[in-house]
Design an enzyme around this catalytic site. Structure first.
Site, PDB file in Angstrom:
ATOM      1  N   GLY A  57      14.022  86.276  85.618  1.00  0.00           N
ATOM      2  CA  GLY A  57      12.837  85.420  85.647  1.00  0.00           C
ATOM      3  C   GLY A  57      11.649  85.956  86.409  1.00  0.00           C
ATOM      4  CB  SER A  58      10.580  89.288  87.656  1.00  0.00           C
ATOM      5  OG  SER A  58      10.390  90.070  86.504  1.00  0.00           O
ATOM      6  CG  ASN A  59       7.618  89.203  82.904  1.00  0.00           C
ATOM      7  OD1 ASN A  59       6.462  89.571  83.008  1.00  0.00           O
ATOM      8  ND2 ASN A  59       8.605  90.039  82.679  1.00  0.00           N
ATOM      9  CE  LYS A  90      21.952  84.774  72.580  1.00  0.00           C
ATOM     10  NZ  LYS A  90      23.103  85.638  72.358  1.00  0.00           N
ATOM     11  CB  ILE A 150      11.974  83.035  67.860  1.00  0.00           C
ATOM     12  CG1 ILE A 150      11.760  83.316  69.348  1.00  0.00           C
ATOM     13  CG2 ILE A 150      11.345  81.696  67.460  1.00  0.00           C
ATOM     14  CD1 ILE A 150      12.313  82.252  70.298  1.00  0.00           C
ATOM     15  CG  HIS A 176       8.947  95.363  73.729  1.00  0.00           C
ATOM     16  ND1 HIS A 176      10.259  95.022  73.470  1.00  0.00           N
ATOM     17  CD2 HIS A 176       8.870  96.712  73.607  1.00  0.00           C
ATOM     18  CE1 HIS A 176      10.938  96.118  73.211  1.00  0.00           C
ATOM     19  NE2 HIS A 176      10.122  97.160  73.293  1.00  0.00           N
TER      20      HIS A 176
HETATM   21  C1  GRF Z   1      11.148  92.235  81.021  1.00  0.00           C
HETATM   22  O1  GRF Z   1      11.269  93.624  81.167  1.00  0.00           O
HETATM   23  C2  GRF Z   1      10.509  91.929  79.682  1.00  0.00           C
HETATM   24  O2  GRF Z   1       9.624  92.923  79.241  1.00  0.00           O
HETATM   25  C3  GRF Z   1      11.674  91.883  78.762  1.00  0.00           C
HETATM   26  O3  GRF Z   1      12.743  91.340  79.512  1.00  0.00           O
HETATM   27  C4  GRF Z   1      12.501  91.558  80.894  1.00  0.00           C
HETATM   28  C5  GRF Z   1      12.506  90.218  81.548  1.00  0.00           C
HETATM   29  O4  GRF Z   1      12.582  90.347  82.905  1.00  0.00           O
HETATM   30  N1  GRF Z   1      11.354  91.091  77.604  1.00  0.00           N
HETATM   31  P1  GRF Z   1      12.435  89.022  83.798  1.00  0.00           P
HETATM   32  O5  GRF Z   1      13.585  88.100  83.410  1.00  0.00           O
HETATM   33  O6  GRF Z   1      11.110  88.410  83.462  1.00  0.00           O
HETATM   34  O7  GRF Z   1      12.500  89.554  85.193  1.00  0.00           O
END
Ligand code: GRF
Length: 200
Positions: free
Chosen positions: A12-14, A85, A87, A103
């Site tokens: 969940g870092s994003n 997964k 969509i 991505h």
């Molecule tokens: C990220 O590298 C994103 O590009 C990819 O999955 C990873 C998610 O990382 N789709 P996080 O769960 O957001 O840390």
């Protein structure tokens, strides 16, 4: 208010980065959706009182129920932030050009089925390319093939491992995703001559 639903499967870092960077804007994460009952992203959502919904790609009904919930929440944009997964078409149809994905490579290179997480960075490292980066694109019915909205590059000419690439790219992801979400919320992403364009 511009309402987001964020799909997650991992640490969940994003999600965290998006949550921190949109606070001062009229943008709100109204729901977190996951295929994993236990993951860092779901824990973060619960800790921050964000409603969590679960889907199961082996049970299409779970997506029909989710669509009803997303409509009730008046979701304006679905953000895939590490959702692993595919969509289902029913959701792509319901939210046409309103689903984006981040991505961890420069699409169309190093994308497609099976190209996620460290698989991407290992393929990039082994290819010996000198640049990698992050891509935010619209989601359609084919993995990683929707129109590209924005990209950010990193110089990997001197890296020593795929893990080093992952670290550099993740930093860019944490800038690029909030940037694109804000631009979409401001109606500054348009489709022109079959290309997605970000208006300054
Ligand atoms: C990220 O590298 C994103 O590009 C990819 O999955 C990873 C998610 O990382 N789709 P996080 O769960 O957001 O840390």
């Amino acid at each position: 208010m511009f309402n987001l639903a964020v799909f997650v499967s991992g640490r969940g870092s994003n999600l965290r980065s998006l949550f921190d960077k949109i606070r001062e804007d009229e943008i709100k994460i109204c729901a977190v959706i996951s295929d994993k009952k236990k993951c860092g992203a779901v824990e973060f959502a619960i800790q921050n009182s964000i409603p969590v919904f679960f889907v199961d790609n082996n049970d299409e009904q779970s997506y029909f129920l989710l669509i009803e919930e997303l409509k009730k929440l008046s979701i304006d944009l679905i953000v895939l932030a590490g959702f692993l997964k595919k969509i289902p078409d029913v959701l792509v149809d319901e939210f046409e050009n309103k689903i984006i994905n981040i991505h961890p490579a420069l699409l169309p290179s190093f994308g497609g089925k099976g190209m996620y997480g460290m698989n991407v960075h290992r393929a990039v490292f082994n290819s010996s390319v000198k640049w990698s980066g992050a891509t935010v694109h619209f989601v359609n019915k084919v993995y990683d093939e929707g129109k590209i909205i924005a990209q950010a590059v990193v110089d990997i000419s001197n890296v020593n491992s795929p893990e080093e690439i992952a670290e550099k790219v993740l930093e860019k992801e944490h800038e690029l995703l909030p940037f694109v979400v804000k631009k979409i919320a401001e109606s500054k992403v348009v489709i022109k001559d079959n290309r997605a364009i970000v208006i300054d």
